[in-house]
Design an enzyme around this catalytic site. Structure first.
Site, PDB file in Angstrom:
ATOM      1  N   SER A  11       0.825  -1.209   0.000  1.00  0.00           N
ATOM      2  CA  SER A  11       0.000   0.000   0.000  1.00  0.00           C
ATOM      3  C   SER A  11       0.856   1.254   0.000  1.00  0.00           C
ATOM      4  O   SER A  11       0.652   2.153   0.815  1.00  0.00           O
ATOM      5  CB  SER A  11      -0.944  -0.014   1.202  1.00  0.00           C
ATOM      6  OG  SER A  11      -0.199  -0.040   2.408  1.00  0.00           O
ATOM      7  N   GLY A  12       1.821   1.323  -0.910  1.00  0.00           N
ATOM      8  CA  GLY A  12       2.546   2.577  -1.138  1.00  0.00           C
ATOM      9  C   GLY A  12       1.966   3.244  -2.371  1.00  0.00           C
ATOM     10  O   GLY A  12       0.880   2.866  -2.840  1.00  0.00           O
ATOM     11  N   ALA A  14       2.620   2.973  -5.463  1.00  0.00           N
ATOM     12  CA  ALA A  14       2.352   2.092  -6.604  1.00  0.00           C
ATOM     13  C   ALA A  14       1.104   1.253  -6.355  1.00  0.00           C
ATOM     14  O   ALA A  14       0.160   1.269  -7.156  1.00  0.00           O
ATOM     15  CB  ALA A  14       3.562   1.194  -6.873  1.00  0.00           C
ATOM     16  N   LYS A  34       1.218  -5.479   4.753  1.00  0.00           N
ATOM     17  CA  LYS A  34       1.629  -6.186   5.967  1.00  0.00           C
ATOM     18  C   LYS A  34       1.518  -5.371   7.248  1.00  0.00           C
ATOM     19  O   LYS A  34       1.576  -5.937   8.331  1.00  0.00           O
ATOM     20  CB  LYS A  34       3.025  -6.784   5.800  1.00  0.00           C
ATOM     21  CG  LYS A  34       4.164  -5.848   5.699  1.00  0.00           C
ATOM     22  CD  LYS A  34       5.435  -6.699   5.659  1.00  0.00           C
ATOM     23  CE  LYS A  34       6.605  -5.954   5.132  1.00  0.00           C
ATOM     24  NZ  LYS A  34       7.834  -6.711   5.114  1.00  0.00           N
ATOM     25  N   THR A  42       6.541   5.243   0.989  1.00  0.00           N
ATOM     26  CA  THR A  42       5.968   6.436   0.373  1.00  0.00           C
ATOM     27  C   THR A  42       5.688   7.525   1.411  1.00  0.00           C
ATOM     28  O   THR A  42       5.992   8.707   1.198  1.00  0.00           O
ATOM     29  CB  THR A  42       4.656   6.046  -0.360  1.00  0.00           C
ATOM     30  OG1 THR A  42       4.982   5.090  -1.372  1.00  0.00           O
ATOM     31  CG2 THR A  42       3.973   7.251  -0.969  1.00  0.00           C
ATOM     32  N   GLU A 114      16.653  19.794  -7.374  1.00  0.00           N
ATOM     33  CA  GLU A 114      17.401  18.862  -6.520  1.00  0.00           C
ATOM     34  C   GLU A 114      18.647  18.368  -7.242  1.00  0.00           C
ATOM     35  O   GLU A 114      18.777  18.554  -8.459  1.00  0.00           O
ATOM     36  CB  GLU A 114      16.515  17.664  -6.144  1.00  0.00           C
ATOM     37  CG  GLU A 114      15.414  18.055  -5.166  1.00  0.00           C
ATOM     38  CD  GLU A 114      14.628  16.868  -4.652  1.00  0.00           C
ATOM     39  OE1 GLU A 114      14.731  15.781  -5.236  1.00  0.00           O
ATOM     40  OE2 GLU A 114      13.905  17.041  -3.666  1.00  0.00           O
ATOM     41  N   HIS A 229      21.792   7.397   0.662  1.00  0.00           N
ATOM     42  CA  HIS A 229      21.570   8.837   0.786  1.00  0.00           C
ATOM     43  C   HIS A 229      22.671   9.387   1.683  1.00  0.00           C
ATOM     44  O   HIS A 229      22.907   8.851   2.768  1.00  0.00           O
ATOM     45  CB  HIS A 229      20.188   9.124   1.391  1.00  0.00           C
ATOM     46  CG  HIS A 229      19.783  10.545   1.207  1.00  0.00           C
ATOM     47  ND1 HIS A 229      20.396  11.582   1.861  1.00  0.00           N
ATOM     48  CD2 HIS A 229      18.857  11.109   0.408  1.00  0.00           C
ATOM     49  CE1 HIS A 229      19.856  12.726   1.473  1.00  0.00           C
ATOM     50  NE2 HIS A 229      18.912  12.464   0.591  1.00  0.00           N
ATOM     51  N   ARG A 269      24.106  12.395  -5.513  1.00  0.00           N
ATOM     52  CA  ARG A 269      24.143  11.633  -4.259  1.00  0.00           C
ATOM     53  C   ARG A 269      25.312  10.661  -4.155  1.00  0.00           C
ATOM     54  O   ARG A 269      25.964  10.571  -3.122  1.00  0.00           O
ATOM     55  CB  ARG A 269      22.883  10.787  -4.152  1.00  0.00           C
ATOM     56  CG  ARG A 269      21.770  11.555  -3.595  1.00  0.00           C
ATOM     57  CD  ARG A 269      20.562  10.734  -3.417  1.00  0.00           C
ATOM     58  NE  ARG A 269      19.522  11.709  -3.155  1.00  0.00           N
ATOM     59  CZ  ARG A 269      18.243  11.447  -3.155  1.00  0.00           C
ATOM     60  NH1 ARG A 269      17.825  10.243  -3.388  1.00  0.00           N
ATOM     61  NH2 ARG A 269      17.392  12.402  -2.894  1.00  0.00           N
ATOM     62  N   HIS A 328      19.030   3.704   1.012  1.00  0.00           N
ATOM     63  CA  HIS A 328      17.885   4.583   0.781  1.00  0.00           C
ATOM     64  C   HIS A 328      16.934   4.076  -0.294  1.00  0.00           C
ATOM     65  O   HIS A 328      15.725   4.079  -0.116  1.00  0.00           O
ATOM     66  CB  HIS A 328      18.451   5.956   0.378  1.00  0.00           C
ATOM     67  CG  HIS A 328      17.430   7.010   0.253  1.00  0.00           C
ATOM     68  ND1 HIS A 328      16.603   7.349   1.303  1.00  0.00           N
ATOM     69  CD2 HIS A 328      17.095   7.836  -0.762  1.00  0.00           C
ATOM     70  CE1 HIS A 328      15.803   8.336   0.918  1.00  0.00           C
ATOM     71  NE2 HIS A 328      16.073   8.638  -0.341  1.00  0.00           N
ATOM     72  N   ARG A 363      19.448   6.127  -9.057  1.00  0.00           N
ATOM     73  CA  ARG A 363      18.182   6.830  -9.255  1.00  0.00           C
ATOM     74  C   ARG A 363      18.369   8.335  -9.179  1.00  0.00           C
ATOM     75  O   ARG A 363      19.080   8.844  -8.324  1.00  0.00           O
ATOM     76  CB  ARG A 363      17.217   6.388  -8.161  1.00  0.00           C
ATOM     77  CG  ARG A 363      15.917   7.121  -8.161  1.00  0.00           C
ATOM     78  CD  ARG A 363      15.151   6.824  -6.894  1.00  0.00           C
ATOM     79  NE  ARG A 363      15.772   7.435  -5.741  1.00  0.00           N
ATOM     80  CZ  ARG A 363      15.122   8.193  -4.859  1.00  0.00           C
ATOM     81  NH1 ARG A 363      13.834   8.414  -4.991  1.00  0.00           N
ATOM     82  NH2 ARG A 363      15.747   8.705  -3.823  1.00  0.00           N
ATOM     83  N   LEU A 369       8.691   8.326  -6.709  1.00  0.00           N
ATOM     84  CA  LEU A 369       7.237   8.467  -6.547  1.00  0.00           C
ATOM     85  C   LEU A 369       6.616   8.505  -7.944  1.00  0.00           C
ATOM     86  O   LEU A 369       5.572   7.915  -8.202  1.00  0.00           O
ATOM     87  CB  LEU A 369       6.898   9.752  -5.771  1.00  0.00           C
ATOM     88  CG  LEU A 369       7.298   9.765  -4.284  1.00  0.00           C
ATOM     89  CD1 LEU A 369       7.033  11.135  -3.684  1.00  0.00           C
ATOM     90  CD2 LEU A 369       6.535   8.698  -3.498  1.00  0.00           C
TER      91      LEU A 369
END
Ligand code: FAD
Length: 533
Positions: A11-12, A14, A34, A42, A114, A229, A269, A328, A363, A369
């Site tokens: 349940s994030g 996606a 879970k 998220t 960023e 990170h 990063r 991260h 990434r 997101l």
């Protein structure tokens, strides 16, 4: 036995976007997760969602170019194009669903820049509380839909028949094993920061989806690429609170043990994390410092960060903040085509658990997101159009039609570390599940963190292999299930990291410090069903 057309695991961003979209159709949809439906990585996302939403000087091409540059030669170009081209529409739909992003005085979306981005294109909410707003919006939409929501259900294995997926088994918090029948299963179970002791990821991020896929013989790739990170708060808190890139963007400086600067704070990063690891090793320190004392109106601009720091007894306007790199984001995962289908019929994957090819070896900030929104929508659309099974697109081109282009795939060559490890680990026989999880995490942080070497990776593989060999077959609790999944994910990561004798993106080898053309390929793990931990 419960029966659904589609079961979404997680349940994030996606999983929620997929379940909510599918539930608008006549399909019987269940979302299992879970913890509670609001628990996900998220929720922890800070900086925002990257999408070209109106800055006249920005363009889709520039965002594509920035993403490819960060990915260090291993992105799938078509997947990146899909991500960036469809991103603005998916973000607009999220806003229509009720998400409220920060706006400037003229009422236009406030866009931040960023690390690694050539333009300001990152939408954010509540300063650095973007994830909370994304999660809230999608959870509200889910509860207004017809989807069945099963909280505190942990998917433990996939059921596979002659025609692909037939359903899954899930353990409830109370220890009951439930069989769920479904024509389609969508993995949206997130990443695996919990492979490491020092991580920004919440406790649920144990790589379960990758482990489920591996056990079912479904190919997984790029697992050596765990992004660290650079600036997580160094404190005895798990997960480690993140000190957003935005702080460095606004002028906060990194300082070493002598109080000196040692890196361009706005470098990508991986560059910053690598410079920190080097200085920490040279100076014998387990952390360095972020100096935000010159930032004006800190509490007003970063209220959520100020609150986390206050909880830890720190005042950023007065003193330097102790920081260290933390695991991260997992770029690797279950290989998918351009609509999120895996190599197994009826099994789909989206979000951080998936490897859609958009991140390559590293990434770009705030692209994940977006990945959940874009590829979540694609899975839902493909499923509604009756799709079931892989196509020769995206990363699956290398497997379905290997000669049709894209980055070549090689299979992982793993040693049987379990055998040697079992010997080395006799002394851990009496350890409980939690102790073993801590040992695995400490081992990974020590030997498979920001900078790796053949020797360290071998040592870690023996310990992790030993732990894996001691695990029972059927997990009876969430803790046991997660430990088994962590052991499998760690073994795969260590195997790929040892094989990749070069430094690229977020994978850095002290013994092979340069990228190598020979390694412009991805390492694929595909196990025989039922073999190993
Ligand atoms: C501190 C922090 C800050 C971040 N900031 C940003 C940012 O600003 N911008 C950005 O783009 N990205 C950011 N990220 C990364 C981003 O948050 C994640 O990559 C993204 O949210 C993943 O979404 P997801 O839907 O794939 O998975 P998640 O949000 O992790 O959701 C996974 C879900 O699956 C459930 N689950 C897992 N295993 C099982 C199982 N076996 N059975 C049932 N359920 C299961 C979990 O409980 C959870 O509900 C950040 C990450 C962290 C940790």
């Amino acid at each position: 036995v419960s029966r659904f057309d589609v079961v979404v695991v997680g349940s994030g961003v996606a999983g929620l976007s997929i379940a909510q979209r599918l539930a608008e159709s006549s399909l019987e949809v269940a979302l299992i997760t879970k913890a509670t439906v609001s628990d996900s990585t998220t929720t922890w996302a800070q900086g925002g969602v990257a999408a070209v939403m109106g800055n006249d000087e920005d363009s889709i091409d520039l965002h594509v170019a920035d993403t490819l540059r960060a990915g260090a030669g291993l992105c799938d170009i078509e997947a990146v194009q899909v991500l960036i081209e469809e991103g603005p529409r998916r973000v607009a739909e999220l806003i229509e669903l009720g998400a409220s992003f920060d706006r400037n005085d003229e009422g236009r979306l406030a866009l931040a820049r960023e690390g690694g981005h050539s333009h300001a294109r990152v939408l954010h909410a509540g300063g650095a509380a973007t994830g909370v707003e994304v999660q809230r919006t999608l959870v509200d939409a889910l509860f207004q839909s017809s989807a069945t929501v099963l909280e505190h259900h942990l998917a433990t294995s996939l059921r596979v028949g002659a025609n692909g997926i037939e359903g899954l088994s899930a353990l409830t918090r109370g220890g009951e094993l439930r069989e769920i029948t479904a024509e389609h299963v969508v993995l949206a179970s997130g990443g695996a920061g919990q492979l490491f002791e020092v991580t920004t990821n919440p406790p649920e991020a144990t790589g379960d989806g990758v482990a489920l896929a591996l056990r079912a013989g479904v190919p997984v790739a790029d697992v050596e690429f765990m992004q660290f990170h650079p600036t997580a708060l160094h404190a005895a808190i798990s997960p480690r609170p993140l000190l957003s890139e935005a702080l460095r963007g606004h002028g906060a400086l990194l300082r070493d043990g002598a109080g000196d600067r040692f890196v361009d704070e706005l470098a990508p990063r991986d560059v910053v994390a690598r410079a920190m690891a080097k200085v920490m090793a040279e100076q014998g320190l387990d952390h360095l410092w972020l100096d935000a004392t010159s930032l004006e109106r800190f509490a007003e601009r970063f209220p959520s960060l100020e609150a986390r720091l206050r909880e830890a007894g720190l005042d950023a306007s007065e003193a330097w903040i102790p920081v260290a790199p933390a695991a991260h984001h997992w770029a690797g995962g279950v290989m998918t085509d351009l609509v999120g289908s895996t190599m197994l019929e009826g099994l789909w994957a989206a979000g951080e658990v998936a490897n859609s090819g958009v991140h390559g070896a590293n990434r770009l900030a705030s692209n994940s997101l977006l990945e959940g929104l874009v590829f979540g929508a694609r899975v839902a659309e493909a499923l509604l159009q009756g799709g079931r099974g892989p196509s020769a697109t995206g990363l699956l081109r290398a497997l379905v039609a290997p000669r049709s282009g894209g980055i070549p795939a090689v299979s992982a060559q793993c040693r049987d570390a379990a055998r040697e490890g079992a010997e080395a680990l006799r002394e851990t026989q009496g350890m409980g599940t939690l102790e073993r999880r801590s040992l695995l995490q400490a081992t990974m942080t020590r030997h498979a963190g920001v900078v790796r070497s053949a020797e360290g990776l071998e040592r870690a593989a023996a310990i992790v292999g030993g732990l894996a060999a001691q695990l029972g077959q059927a997990a009876r609790s969430f803790g046991e299930a997660e430990l088994g999944n962590l052991a499998l994910g760690a073994s795969a990561l260590l195997c790929s990291a040892a094989q990749r004798e070069e430094s690229r993106g977020s994978h850095v080898r002290a013994d092979f410090p340069e990228p190598s053309v020979a390694w412009e390929r991805r390492i694929v793990h595909q196990r025989e069903e039922g073999v190993g931990p």
